[in-house]
Design a protein around this motif. Structure first.
Motif, PDB file in Angstrom:
ATOM      1  N   MET A  29       0.834  -1.207   0.000  1.00 32.81           N
ATOM      2  CA  MET A  29       0.000   0.000   0.000  1.00 32.81           C
ATOM      3  C   MET A  29       0.867   1.255   0.000  1.00 32.81           C
ATOM      4  O   MET A  29       0.604   2.210  -0.749  1.00 32.81           O
ATOM      5  CB  MET A  29      -0.914   0.003   1.226  1.00 32.81           C
ATOM      6  N   ALA A  30       1.897   1.262   0.830  1.00 34.41           N
ATOM      7  CA  ALA A  30       2.740   2.455   0.951  1.00 34.41           C
ATOM      8  C   ALA A  30       3.555   2.708  -0.309  1.00 34.41           C
ATOM      9  O   ALA A  30       3.876   3.863  -0.627  1.00 34.41           O
ATOM     10  CB  ALA A  30       3.661   2.317   2.154  1.00 34.41           C
ATOM     11  N   SER A  31       3.874   1.647  -1.044  1.00 27.88           N
ATOM     12  CA  SER A  31       4.650   1.813  -2.278  1.00 27.88           C
ATOM     13  C   SER A  31       3.762   2.075  -3.486  1.00 27.88           C
ATOM     14  O   SER A  31       4.266   2.241  -4.607  1.00 27.88           O
ATOM     15  CB  SER A  31       5.501   0.570  -2.527  1.00 27.88           C
ATOM     16  N   GLY A  32       2.451   2.114  -3.283  1.00 32.27           N
ATOM     17  CA  GLY A  32       1.522   2.388  -4.379  1.00 32.27           C
ATOM     18  C   GLY A  32       1.163   1.181  -5.210  1.00 32.27           C
ATOM     19  O   GLY A  32       0.538   1.317  -6.265  1.00 32.27           O
ATOM     20  N   ASP A  33       1.512  -0.006  -4.734  1.00 34.18           N
ATOM     21  CA  ASP A  33       1.234  -1.236  -5.480  1.00 34.18           C
ATOM     22  C   ASP A  33      -0.061  -1.918  -5.049  1.00 34.18           C
ATOM     23  O   ASP A  33      -0.419  -2.955  -5.605  1.00 34.18           O
ATOM     24  CB  ASP A  33       2.396  -2.216  -5.315  1.00 34.18           C
ATOM     25  N   ALA A  34      -0.734  -1.363  -4.071  1.00 41.20           N
ATOM     26  CA  ALA A  34      -2.006  -1.929  -3.611  1.00 41.20           C
ATOM     27  C   ALA A  34      -2.897  -0.786  -3.148  1.00 41.20           C
ATOM     28  O   ALA A  34      -2.415   0.200  -2.586  1.00 41.20           O
ATOM     29  CB  ALA A  34      -1.773  -2.926  -2.470  1.00 41.20           C
ATOM     30  N   TYR A  35      -4.184  -0.923  -3.374  1.00 41.79           N
ATOM     31  CA  TYR A  35      -5.100   0.125  -2.919  1.00 41.79           C
ATOM     32  C   TYR A  35      -6.439  -0.483  -2.539  1.00 41.79           C
ATOM     33  O   TYR A  35      -6.854  -1.524  -3.052  1.00 41.79           O
ATOM     34  CB  TYR A  35      -5.286   1.209  -3.988  1.00 41.79           C
ATOM     35  N   ASN A  36      -7.113   0.196  -1.608  1.00 40.55           N
ATOM     36  CA  ASN A  36      -8.415  -0.231  -1.121  1.00 40.55           C
ATOM     37  C   ASN A  36      -9.525   0.493  -1.878  1.00 40.55           C
ATOM     38  O   ASN A  36      -9.378   1.655  -2.255  1.00 40.55           O
ATOM     39  CB  ASN A  36      -8.546   0.075   0.369  1.00 40.55           C
ATOM     40  N   PHE A  37     -10.631  -0.199  -2.084  1.00 44.09           N
ATOM     41  CA  PHE A  37     -11.803   0.416  -2.691  1.00 44.09           C
ATOM     42  C   PHE A  37     -12.596   1.157  -1.609  1.00 44.09           C
ATOM     43  O   PHE A  37     -12.458   0.854  -0.420  1.00 44.09           O
ATOM     44  CB  PHE A  37     -12.688  -0.645  -3.339  1.00 44.09           C
ATOM     45  N   PRO A  38     -13.441   2.099  -1.997  1.00 40.69           N
ATOM     46  CA  PRO A  38     -14.282   2.778  -1.002  1.00 40.69           C
ATOM     47  C   PRO A  38     -15.134   1.770  -0.222  1.00 40.69           C
ATOM     48  O   PRO A  38     -15.679   0.824  -0.782  1.00 40.69           O
ATOM     49  CB  PRO A  38     -15.164   3.701  -1.848  1.00 40.69           C
ATOM     50  N   VAL A  39     -15.238   2.007   1.085  1.00 37.95           N
ATOM     51  CA  VAL A  39     -15.992   1.114   1.962  1.00 37.95           C
ATOM     52  C   VAL A  39     -17.480   1.434   1.862  1.00 37.95           C
ATOM     53  O   VAL A  39     -17.886   2.591   1.844  1.00 37.95           O
ATOM     54  CB  VAL A  39     -15.522   1.258   3.418  1.00 37.95           C
ATOM     55  N   VAL A  40     -18.297   0.377   1.805  1.00 43.28           N
ATOM     56  CA  VAL A  40     -19.746   0.514   1.881  1.00 43.28           C
ATOM     57  C   VAL A  40     -20.184  -0.070   3.216  1.00 43.28           C
ATOM     58  O   VAL A  40     -19.848  -1.217   3.544  1.00 43.28           O
ATOM     59  CB  VAL A  40     -20.453  -0.244   0.732  1.00 43.28           C
ATOM     60  N   ARG A  41     -20.922   0.718   4.003  1.00 42.26           N
ATOM     61  CA  ARG A  41     -21.388   0.233   5.300  1.00 42.26           C
ATOM     62  C   ARG A  41     -22.753   0.834   5.568  1.00 42.26           C
ATOM     63  O   ARG A  41     -22.897   2.060   5.562  1.00 42.26           O
ATOM     64  CB  ARG A  41     -20.409   0.613   6.407  1.00 42.26           C
ATOM     65  N   GLU A  42     -23.744  -0.010   5.788  1.00 46.53           N
ATOM     66  CA  GLU A  42     -25.116   0.462   5.913  1.00 46.53           C
ATOM     67  C   GLU A  42     -25.846  -0.207   7.073  1.00 46.53           C
ATOM     68  O   GLU A  42     -25.649  -1.397   7.345  1.00 46.53           O
ATOM     69  CB  GLU A  42     -25.901   0.164   4.627  1.00 46.53           C
ATOM     70  N   ALA A  43     -26.692   0.559   7.741  1.00 48.88           N
ATOM     71  CA  ALA A  43     -27.669  -0.009   8.666  1.00 48.88           C
ATOM     72  C   ALA A  43     -28.835  -0.495   7.818  1.00 48.88           C
ATOM     73  O   ALA A  43     -29.472   0.299   7.114  1.00 48.88           O
ATOM     74  CB  ALA A  43     -28.135   1.048   9.657  1.00 48.88           C
ATOM     75  N   ILE A  44     -29.109  -1.796   7.836  1.00 45.98           N
ATOM     76  CA  ILE A  44     -30.058  -2.361   6.868  1.00 45.98           C
ATOM     77  C   ILE A  44     -31.509  -2.270   7.329  1.00 45.98           C
ATOM     78  O   ILE A  44     -32.420  -2.637   6.589  1.00 45.98           O
ATOM     79  CB  ILE A  44     -29.705  -3.821   6.525  1.00 45.98           C
TER      80      ILE A  44
END
Length: 321
Positions: A29-44
């Protein structure tokens, strides 16, 4: 597709494997070789449940996927299963085809503990002797076991809002052959390392609870509004995190940011320390703080390791999809 059932995972996944997977993905992640997608979190709007998705892509580990799950507060009482439930899905990044489905409950506990353990290894003073814990629930036992492997600790001290739960910490300390002492929050000044693992929405750790040279790992704040350390303590520390975007929005740093006590640029990725791009601790008197918000790439990295282990041990289930 490979299936690794939840029931097989405790016998497969070690703290060592979890540590390596998490450390490697933080570095990517720090070297720019991995990244996270936006988190989805909902009260259903059903059973008071929170449900969501965390995902990402790691080019180094060739790992693509997501973790789906959340928190059902009535599970234990109503159904006899744990309240946190999750499953990880891995995909082939070259074709998009599903590669594996992996139980995510036990592995989430180990990957969370591995993250704080990584921070202790890279940021705590080498001569740290007293391990402090804030929180004594189920996850605290995983945290403490992993932490005690990173330094030559001689004593464990702990505080919990419900003191009767401190027996969880005493049990782990006893396993390691160490004495345990229950303390008031002011007593945490004796600690060289402090892990906080609570679900608090009000600050517990204050400036006068922490001595110079302490390393703090705040592991419970993963939602907007949660808070374990005062904004003033956060501002006093040299700050590290798994992912800066989450740290300022849902992590421990959100409150210090909101008060204008720190800027986003004051927070560094722990992966930069692992890679050698950041020196980490600069003195024995410096307070360092790791804001462990929990990222999807941790889950994917540990699950990918689990798939390999399950195949090696002959417990992986292969199905046509």
């Amino acid at each position: 597709m490979i299936i690794v059932p939840e029931r097989e995972i405790p016998a497969l996944l070690t703290r060592e494997a979890s540590y390596k997977a998490v450390s490697d993905v933080f570095a990517a992640m720090a070297s720019g070789d991995a990244y996270n997608f936006p988190v989805v979190r909902e009260a259903i709007g059903h059973e008071d449940a929170l449900y969501g998705f965390k995902g990402g892509f790691d080019r180094v580990g060739s790992t693509l996927g997501l973790k789906a799950g959340g928190y059902w507060p009535g599970n234990l009482e109503k159904h006899g299963v744990i309240n946190h439930q999750s499953t990880v899905f891995l995909f082939d990044p070259d074709t998009g085809m599903v590669r594996a489905m992996v139980g995510g409950n036990f592995s989430t506990a180990l990957r969370t503990a591995a993250a704080s353990s990584v921070s202790i290894n890279h940021l705590a003073r080498k001569d740290a002797k007293v391990m402090g814990m804030v929180g004594a629930g189920h996850q605290a036992k995983f945290q403490l076991r992993a932490a005690l492997e990173q330094r030559g600790f001689e004593k464990v001290i702990g505080w919990n809002y419900h003191p009767e739960m401190l027996s969880n910490l005493e049990e782990v300390a006893s396993e390691a052959g160490l004495p345990f002492e229950a303390v008031e929050l002011e007593g945490l000044q004796e600690a060289d390392v402090i892990i906080s693992i609570t679900s608090s929405f009000d600050p517990i750790l204050l400036e006068n609870h922490v001595s110079p040279g302490t390393h703090i790992a705040c592991m419970g704040t993963d939602t907007k509004g949660k808070q374990e350390a005062s904004a003033e303590l956060v501002a006093k520390a040299t700050l590290f995190t798994d992912e800066v975007a989450q740290s300022v929005s849902i992590g421990e740093c959100q409150h210090a940011i909101a008060k204008g006590l720190i800027k986003e640029g004051d927070i560094s990725q722990i992966g930069a320390v692992i890679n050698g791009a950041h020196p980490g601790r600069s003195s024995d008197d410096e307070i360092t703080l790791f804001d462990g918000t929990g990222v999807g790439l941790q889950d994917l990295a540990v699950s990918a390791a689990l798939v390999d282990l399950a195949i090696e041990k002959g417990v992986a289930i292969e199905v046509d999809l």
